[in-house]
Design a protein around this motif. Structure first.
Motif, PDB file in Angstrom:
ATOM      1  N   MET A  40       0.103  -0.955   0.129  1.00 53.00           N
ATOM      2  CA  MET A  40      -0.295  -0.303   0.139  1.00 53.00           C
ATOM      3  C   MET A  40       1.362   1.391  -0.592  1.00 53.00           C
ATOM      4  O   MET A  40       1.997   1.326   1.029  1.00 53.00           O
ATOM      5  N   ASN A  41       0.326   2.232  -1.215  1.00 52.79           N
ATOM      6  CA  ASN A  41       1.482   3.109  -1.575  1.00 52.79           C
ATOM      7  C   ASN A  41       1.288   4.089   0.387  1.00 52.79           C
ATOM      8  O   ASN A  41      -0.373   4.630   0.787  1.00 52.79           O
ATOM      9  N   ASN A  42       1.833   5.189  -0.019  1.00 53.63           N
ATOM     10  CA  ASN A  42       1.268   6.845   1.366  1.00 53.63           C
ATOM     11  C   ASN A  42       0.662   7.223   1.182  1.00 53.63           C
ATOM     12  O   ASN A  42      -0.155   7.534   1.677  1.00 53.63           O
ATOM     13  N   GLU A  43      -0.255   7.944   0.004  1.00 55.84           N
ATOM     14  CA  GLU A  43      -1.075   7.666  -0.419  1.00 55.84           C
ATOM     15  C   GLU A  43      -2.510   7.921   0.291  1.00 55.84           C
ATOM     16  O   GLU A  43      -3.817   8.189   0.173  1.00 55.84           O
ATOM     17  N   THR A  44      -2.274   6.065  -0.475  1.00 52.91           N
ATOM     18  CA  THR A  44      -3.681   5.317  -0.176  1.00 52.91           C
ATOM     19  C   THR A  44      -3.536   4.613   1.559  1.00 52.91           C
ATOM     20  O   THR A  44      -5.327   4.418   2.282  1.00 52.91           O
ATOM     21  N   LEU A  45      -2.603   5.093   1.887  1.00 54.85           N
ATOM     22  CA  LEU A  45      -2.542   5.069   3.268  1.00 54.85           C
ATOM     23  C   LEU A  45      -2.772   6.281   4.138  1.00 54.85           C
ATOM     24  O   LEU A  45      -3.549   5.284   4.959  1.00 54.85           O
ATOM     25  N   ILE A  46      -2.920   6.820   4.237  1.00 47.85           N
ATOM     26  CA  ILE A  46      -3.056   8.059   4.772  1.00 47.85           C
ATOM     27  C   ILE A  46      -4.224   8.342   4.133  1.00 47.85           C
ATOM     28  O   ILE A  46      -5.506   8.903   5.195  1.00 47.85           O
ATOM     29  N   GLN A  47      -4.720   8.442   3.337  1.00 44.97           N
ATOM     30  CA  GLN A  47      -6.706   8.402   2.291  1.00 44.97           C
ATOM     31  C   GLN A  47      -7.278   7.506   3.742  1.00 44.97           C
ATOM     32  O   GLN A  47      -8.220   7.977   4.250  1.00 44.97           O
ATOM     33  N   ASP A  48      -6.456   5.907   3.370  1.00 45.21           N
ATOM     34  CA  ASP A  48      -7.455   4.694   4.975  1.00 45.21           C
ATOM     35  C   ASP A  48      -7.794   5.068   6.355  1.00 45.21           C
ATOM     36  O   ASP A  48      -8.658   5.107   6.801  1.00 45.21           O
ATOM     37  N   TYR A  49      -6.303   6.232   6.862  1.00 42.49           N
ATOM     38  CA  TYR A  49      -5.951   6.144   8.095  1.00 42.49           C
ATOM     39  C   TYR A  49      -7.167   7.599   8.300  1.00 42.49           C
ATOM     40  O   TYR A  49      -8.096   7.075   9.265  1.00 42.49           O
ATOM     41  N   ILE A  50      -7.423   8.370   7.786  1.00 42.47           N
ATOM     42  CA  ILE A  50      -8.804   9.189   8.249  1.00 42.47           C
ATOM     43  C   ILE A  50      -9.674   8.957   7.881  1.00 42.47           C
ATOM     44  O   ILE A  50     -10.481   9.471   8.496  1.00 42.47           O
ATOM     45  N   ALA A  51     -10.185   7.630   6.681  1.00 44.98           N
ATOM     46  CA  ALA A  51     -10.726   7.678   6.726  1.00 44.98           C
ATOM     47  C   ALA A  51     -11.577   6.396   7.487  1.00 44.98           C
ATOM     48  O   ALA A  51     -12.807   5.941   7.687  1.00 44.98           O
ATOM     49  N   ASN A  52     -10.602   6.192   9.082  1.00 40.39           N
ATOM     50  CA  ASN A  52     -10.597   5.513   9.615  1.00 40.39           C
ATOM     51  C   ASN A  52     -11.082   3.860   8.880  1.00 40.39           C
ATOM     52  O   ASN A  52     -12.530   2.566   9.045  1.00 40.39           O
ATOM     53  N   ARG A  53      -9.961   3.464   8.072  1.00 45.53           N
ATOM     54  CA  ARG A  53     -10.714   2.123   7.401  1.00 45.53           C
ATOM     55  C   ARG A  53      -9.305   0.718   7.283  1.00 45.53           C
ATOM     56  O   ARG A  53      -9.457  -0.202   7.160  1.00 45.53           O
ATOM     57  N   LEU A  54      -8.420   1.418   8.707  1.00 42.43           N
ATOM     58  CA  LEU A  54      -7.514   0.834   8.138  1.00 42.43           C
ATOM     59  C   LEU A  54      -7.270  -0.413   9.721  1.00 42.43           C
ATOM     60  O   LEU A  54      -8.114  -0.216  10.938  1.00 42.43           O
ATOM     61  N   SER A  55      -6.542  -1.415   9.192  1.00 39.89           N
ATOM     62  CA  SER A  55      -6.815  -2.483  10.570  1.00 39.89           C
ATOM     63  C   SER A  55      -5.367  -1.941  11.961  1.00 39.89           C
ATOM     64  O   SER A  55      -4.963  -0.829  11.748  1.00 39.89           O
ATOM     65  N   THR A  56      -6.187  -2.482  12.965  1.00 37.17           N
ATOM     66  CA  THR A  56      -5.205  -1.523  13.820  1.00 37.17           C
ATOM     67  C   THR A  56      -3.958  -1.843  13.480  1.00 37.17           C
ATOM     68  O   THR A  56      -2.682  -1.067  14.173  1.00 37.17           O
ATOM     69  N   ASN A  57      -3.380  -2.801  13.064  1.00 38.31           N
ATOM     70  CA  ASN A  57      -1.422  -2.906  13.176  1.00 38.31           C
ATOM     71  C   ASN A  57      -0.972  -2.007  11.455  1.00 38.31           C
ATOM     72  O   ASN A  57      -0.209  -1.437  12.018  1.00 38.31           O
ATOM     73  N   GLU A  58      -2.204  -1.247  10.884  1.00 36.04           N
ATOM     74  CA  GLU A  58      -1.822  -0.848  10.187  1.00 36.04           C
ATOM     75  C   GLU A  58      -1.905   1.086  10.134  1.00 36.04           C
ATOM     76  O   GLU A  58      -1.033   1.246  10.048  1.00 36.04           O
ATOM     77  N   ARG A  59      -2.962   1.213  11.252  1.00 36.70           N
ATOM     78  CA  ARG A  59      -2.774   2.088  12.151  1.00 36.70           C
ATOM     79  C   ARG A  59      -2.075   2.461  12.672  1.00 36.70           C
ATOM     80  O   ARG A  59      -1.333   3.362  12.824  1.00 36.70           O
ATOM     81  N   ALA A  60      -1.038   1.248  13.412  1.00 34.24           N
ATOM     82  CA  ALA A  60       0.145   1.487  14.133  1.00 34.24           C
ATOM     83  C   ALA A  60       1.454   1.883  13.036  1.00 34.24           C
ATOM     84  O   ALA A  60       2.156   2.596  14.066  1.00 34.24           O
ATOM     85  N   GLU A  61       1.427   0.918  12.263  1.00 36.51           N
ATOM     86  CA  GLU A  61       2.614   1.556  10.842  1.00 36.51           C
ATOM     87  C   GLU A  61       2.405   3.139  11.117  1.00 36.51           C
ATOM     88  O   GLU A  61       3.135   3.626  10.413  1.00 36.51           O
ATOM     89  N   VAL A  62       1.543   3.671  10.530  1.00 31.94           N
ATOM     90  CA  VAL A  62       0.825   4.929  10.217  1.00 31.94           C
ATOM     91  C   VAL A  62       1.460   5.772  11.779  1.00 31.94           C
ATOM     92  O   VAL A  62       2.012   6.879  10.956  1.00 31.94           O
ATOM     93  N   GLU A  63       0.618   5.709  12.623  1.00 27.11           N
ATOM     94  CA  GLU A  63       1.253   6.286  13.546  1.00 27.11           C
ATOM     95  C   GLU A  63       3.170   6.683  13.972  1.00 27.11           C
ATOM     96  O   GLU A  63       3.619   7.301  14.586  1.00 27.11           O
ATOM     97  N   HIS A  64       3.639   5.320  14.065  1.00 29.53           N
ATOM     98  CA  HIS A  64       5.067   5.003  13.581  1.00 29.53           C
ATOM     99  C   HIS A  64       5.712   6.217  13.018  1.00 29.53           C
ATOM    100  O   HIS A  64       6.379   6.326  12.910  1.00 29.53           O
ATOM    101  N   LEU A  65       4.956   5.815  11.512  1.00 29.41           N
ATOM    102  CA  LEU A  65       5.696   6.415  10.545  1.00 29.41           C
ATOM    103  C   LEU A  65       5.513   8.342  10.741  1.00 29.41           C
ATOM    104  O   LEU A  65       6.189   8.849  10.918  1.00 29.41           O
ATOM    105  N   LEU A  66       4.226   8.820  11.421  1.00 29.40           N
ATOM    106  CA  LEU A  66       4.511  10.194  11.732  1.00 29.40           C
ATOM    107  C   LEU A  66       5.687  10.020  13.046  1.00 29.40           C
ATOM    108  O   LEU A  66       6.103  11.553  13.237  1.00 29.40           O
ATOM    109  N   GLU A  67       5.864   9.610  13.700  1.00 29.77           N
ATOM    110  CA  GLU A  67       6.496   9.722  14.722  1.00 29.77           C
ATOM    111  C   GLU A  67       7.757   9.644  14.063  1.00 29.77           C
ATOM    112  O   GLU A  67       9.029  10.807  14.728  1.00 29.77           O
ATOM    113  N   THR A  68       8.687   8.777  12.856  1.00 29.52           N
ATOM    114  CA  THR A  68       9.778   8.451  12.763  1.00 29.52           C
ATOM    115  C   THR A  68       9.975   9.467  11.283  1.00 29.52           C
ATOM    116  O   THR A  68      11.526   9.804  10.838  1.00 29.52           O
ATOM    117  N   ASP A  69       9.369   9.593  10.749  1.00 23.87           N
ATOM    118  CA  ASP A  69       9.870  10.350   8.968  1.00 23.87           C
ATOM    119  C   ASP A  69       9.049  11.437   8.833  1.00 23.87           C
ATOM    120  O   ASP A  69       7.448  11.588   8.874  1.00 23.87           O
TER     121      ASP A  69
END
Length: 237
Positions: A1-30
């Motif tokens: 899943m590319n960054n754009e799709t990952l971000i859009q699905d995060y904002i729309a609350n369509r991600l699994s718990t693990n995928e949400r954790a991945e986004v939050e880790h990227l927000l802290e480190t990237d």
């Protein structure tokens, strides 16, 4: 899943718990990912505001087509405006509340102090105390390794607690949670603290049912640890 799709699905609350954790880790480190995320979030807000304005315009057009002499004219008008307002509030709330679990974690997380074996001048050369020296100095990676070595010799739950805390202080949430789950089956010096940090980890991943279960377990023990904070969290979850 590319960054754009990952971000859009995060904002729309369509991600699994693990995928949400991945986004939050990227927000802290990237930093680049965080900038892209904020850009998408701003666009989402702008879109919702434009959508709300369009809805308001639609209701105004509808108002203009209604006969002015009708007795229910004002009722229709105010009902339409009320619906539009509720939709705007709801849409904006969903956008700005997407990271509430992480925000709650950050608001309530504090590093657990070393109260089990405080480092003093008389014991700071002890071989078994190396882990606690590292912990107090904020060298949590070294503390993790030293506590792990100590556990191979002595399966002391208090040592395991600080091993779990060392993992948590490095944002190794899943590994820390695994250790806290082991500790939560025991009765030891830091039982209340273990349950508290378990609840915080669940809150961070927005597993609110499990988080509430840990907080209620503390309540059932009549624990005085973090009493006010527990009450605040239970009201918010």
């Amino acid at each position: 899943m590319n960054n754009e799709t990952l971000i859009q699905d995060y904002i729309a609350n369509r991600l699994s718990t693990n995928e949400r954790a991945e986004v939050e880790h990227l927000l802290e480190t990237d930093s680049d990912f965080k900038a892209e995320f904020e850009s998408h979030k701003d666009m989402a807000v702008a879109f919702k505001i434009a959508e709300a304005k369009h809805l308001k315009s639609h209701f105004q057009q509808l108002e203009n087509t209604l006969p002015k002499e009708k007795s229910n004219f004002k009722t229709v008008k105010y009902a339409a405006l009320a619906i539009a307002s509720v939709l705007v509030i709801g849409l904006c709330y969903n956008i700005f509340n997407t990271t509430s679990g992480n925000d709650l974690f950050e608001d309530h997380f504090e590093i657990s102090p070393n109260t089990y074996q405080p480092v003093t001048r008389s014991n700071n050369s002890d071989k078994d105390n190396t882990a606690f020296i590292a912990y107090e100095n904020g060298n949590y990676e070294l503390a993790e390794n030293e506590f792990e070595t100590l556990l191979e010799i002595n399966n002391n739950p208090n040592i395991r607690y600080y091993y779990a805390a060392s993992l948590l202080n490095q944002s190794k949430y899943e590994l820390a949670l695994k250790q806290f789950k082991i500790l939560n089956q025991l009765d030891f010096d830091y039982t209340d603290e273990s349950l508290w940090y378990t609840a915080l980890i669940y809150i961070r991943t927005e597993d609110y049912d499990n988080a509430k279960a840990q907080l209620k377990r503390l309540n059932s023990k009549n624990s005085v640890f973090k009493t006010k904070e527990r009450k605040v969290l239970l009201e918010k979850l």
